[in-house]
Design a protein around this motif. Sequence first.
Motif, PDB file in Angstrom:
ATOM      1  N   PHE A 221      -9.150   2.191  -6.422  1.00 47.26           N
ATOM      2  CA  PHE A 221      -8.490   3.350  -7.023  1.00 47.26           C
ATOM      3  C   PHE A 221      -9.509   4.120  -7.862  1.00 47.26           C
ATOM      4  O   PHE A 221      -9.566   5.358  -7.817  1.00 47.26           O
ATOM      5  CB  PHE A 221      -7.342   2.911  -7.932  1.00 47.26           C
ATOM      6  N   PRO A 325      -4.678  10.329 -13.553  1.00 50.71           N
ATOM      7  CA  PRO A 325      -4.432   9.535 -12.342  1.00 50.71           C
ATOM      8  C   PRO A 325      -3.028   9.713 -11.777  1.00 50.71           C
ATOM      9  O   PRO A 325      -2.853   9.776 -10.555  1.00 50.71           O
ATOM     10  CB  PRO A 325      -4.675   8.103 -12.833  1.00 50.71           C
ATOM     11  N   ALA A 326      -2.015   9.812 -12.641  1.00 52.06           N
ATOM     12  CA  ALA A 326      -0.634   9.938 -12.156  1.00 52.06           C
ATOM     13  C   ALA A 326      -0.470  11.182 -11.282  1.00 52.06           C
ATOM     14  O   ALA A 326       0.273  11.162 -10.295  1.00 52.06           O
ATOM     15  CB  ALA A 326       0.331   9.984 -13.334  1.00 52.06           C
ATOM     16  N   PHE A 329      -1.932  10.364  -7.867  1.00 52.81           N
ATOM     17  CA  PHE A 329      -1.014   9.523  -7.100  1.00 52.81           C
ATOM     18  C   PHE A 329       0.144  10.339  -6.543  1.00 52.81           C
ATOM     19  O   PHE A 329       0.579  10.131  -5.409  1.00 52.81           O
ATOM     20  CB  PHE A 329      -0.469   8.390  -7.974  1.00 52.81           C
ATOM     21  N   MET A 334       2.510   8.593  -3.975  1.00 53.44           N
ATOM     22  CA  MET A 334       2.493   7.241  -4.547  1.00 53.44           C
ATOM     23  C   MET A 334       3.271   7.238  -5.864  1.00 53.44           C
ATOM     24  O   MET A 334       2.729   7.004  -6.941  1.00 53.44           O
ATOM     25  CB  MET A 334       1.046   6.779  -4.743  1.00 53.44           C
ATOM     26  N   HIS A 335       4.568   7.474  -5.763  1.00 56.86           N
ATOM     27  CA  HIS A 335       5.389   7.652  -6.955  1.00 56.86           C
ATOM     28  C   HIS A 335       5.741   6.328  -7.640  1.00 56.86           C
ATOM     29  O   HIS A 335       6.253   6.337  -8.766  1.00 56.86           O
ATOM     30  CB  HIS A 335       6.665   8.407  -6.590  1.00 56.86           C
ATOM     31  N   THR A 337       3.499   3.984  -8.366  1.00 54.86           N
ATOM     32  CA  THR A 337       2.228   3.454  -8.872  1.00 54.86           C
ATOM     33  C   THR A 337       2.003   3.902 -10.317  1.00 54.86           C
ATOM     34  O   THR A 337       2.180   5.083 -10.630  1.00 54.86           O
ATOM     35  CB  THR A 337       1.061   3.932  -7.985  1.00 54.86           C
ATOM     36  N   SER A 355       1.556  -1.312  -8.409  1.00 55.76           N
ATOM     37  CA  SER A 355       1.872  -0.501  -7.247  1.00 55.76           C
ATOM     38  C   SER A 355       2.634  -1.330  -6.220  1.00 55.76           C
ATOM     39  O   SER A 355       2.621  -2.566  -6.256  1.00 55.76           O
ATOM     40  CB  SER A 355       0.580   0.047  -6.620  1.00 55.76           C
ATOM     41  N   ASP A 359       2.993   2.117  -1.307  1.00 55.02           N
ATOM     42  CA  ASP A 359       2.075   3.044  -1.971  1.00 55.02           C
ATOM     43  C   ASP A 359       0.624   2.718  -1.632  1.00 55.02           C
ATOM     44  O   ASP A 359      -0.204   3.622  -1.429  1.00 55.02           O
ATOM     45  CB  ASP A 359       2.281   2.999  -3.486  1.00 55.02           C
ATOM     46  N   LYS A 362      -0.427   4.176   1.518  1.00 50.86           N
ATOM     47  CA  LYS A 362      -0.712   5.612   1.430  1.00 50.86           C
ATOM     48  C   LYS A 362      -2.149   5.863   0.980  1.00 50.86           C
ATOM     49  O   LYS A 362      -2.797   6.821   1.439  1.00 50.86           O
ATOM     50  CB  LYS A 362       0.278   6.286   0.483  1.00 50.86           C
ATOM     51  N   LEU A 363      -2.661   5.026   0.086  1.00 52.56           N
ATOM     52  CA  LEU A 363      -4.062   5.164  -0.300  1.00 52.56           C
ATOM     53  C   LEU A 363      -4.957   4.876   0.896  1.00 52.56           C
ATOM     54  O   LEU A 363      -5.932   5.600   1.148  1.00 52.56           O
ATOM     55  CB  LEU A 363      -4.398   4.217  -1.452  1.00 52.56           C
TER      56      LEU A 363
END
Length: 467
Positions: A221, A325-326, A329, A334-335, A337, A355, A359, A362-363
């Motif tokens: 991340f 970061p939020a 995401f 990535m809701h 996380t 996470s 999610d 998705k990364l």
Amino acid sequence: MIRHVLAAAALLAATPAVAQSTTQDALEARYDRALAAGYKALFLCSAIANAERIGATRTPESVMRWELSGIQAPLDEIVGELPYVIERSPDGPVSYVSVPFGGTSSVRYAVHDPEKGCSLRPISYPAAATVAEAVADPARSGGANDAGQKSFELVIDSQGKSPIAHVSPLDAVFADAFADSYGPGTRTTVVLVKRGGETWERYPAKWEDVPQRTWSVAKSFAATLVGAAVQRGDANVASSAGLGGASPDPRNEITIDHLLRMASGRYSDTPGNRTDPLYFGGSTVEETALHWPLVHVPGTVYRYANNDTLAAVKAIEMTFADHPPARFFAKLGMHDTVAETDWRGDYILSSQVWSTARDLAKLGQLYLDDGMLADGTRILPEGWVDYVSAPTGPQPDSPFGYGAGFWLLNQSDGVPADTFAAMGNRGQFIVIVPSMNVVIVRRGEDPTGSRFDIAAFTRDVLETLED
């Protein structure tokens, strides 16, 4: 007579050392209890609050069974005996968790922030300050479950497992993952495979909707957030990371690239994946990760170090005011996380991210898509996939190579050479296989000493998909 005098003198000389040793033993025992209390407070807070944030329900008993069992010695012998209190705000969400470890004045606190999860306070942090922080937070509003969200309890049978969802065509491989065929004693919570528009997953009792701590998957991340800063023009991996004092401090030569590749050349007093004062002791990133001296020329020696990732994140910290970061995401959907921080607000992006498996997939998909969103927006630099997966720095003595914030499966039989992965403690994995357009996620709560064979699992998944 002379011998008696000399013997008496030697005994007197040794007495302070013996007393000091006894005192040190007592001090270490107390510190271990303080760390165990911090570990318990933080995990109870994070596991419960981050689940409730997305409409799930975790009980303290389930956290004790999964996250707080099989942990590192000697903390594993202590956490079970420590009492705890979970304090909630009047409208329901967790405010903080307290765990006493040595009398009423020795208490560890983990305080919950609805946006940034839980953070651990220092040892002997005052209770009054903790309460004031929790009740004064203006962001606290609403219940645990928003309209339309589904609340459930993580149910586990006496063997620690519950009914498994049926999937195909990977039934046999997934079943082996849950039967610990890839490592004695391992405990899988979720497996997920994504290829193109198809997703296969398997899990016990809704684990797919339950956040877990990513541990060192968070390092990937961190590398991704650095990439986003580079794409925006806010960072350059070849630039100094700003460590050390004024020139001619040789630490000025440490670049962000050195840090992402675990090649800073810095010393630390414990193996690089143990940062107990920060993770469980309540110290901060600033005082824990940045001050270490050099023992090697930067870029010449590989040493896995949480401190290097933390320093890389610190180097782009000034960008988080406008690009937290939020928000990144959220761009990926990535809701579920949450990147957590130390008590001073610095992100612990070497480990402390919570996470879900979906999610994490998705990364991984972002890397399959070469750093571009579904709408064509580029959020990672062109070539960033090649950058993070290239073993251009010094390499570990390991079955795996290392890139920039990602591990490499370039030495694993039966696995495409372009495969790279985010890997974390207790069996957290995101495996990315660009040549086959595949993302593999495995989550677990593996006990200390048990290791999930991710290379073998990856090989078996890919072979099955090719059949």
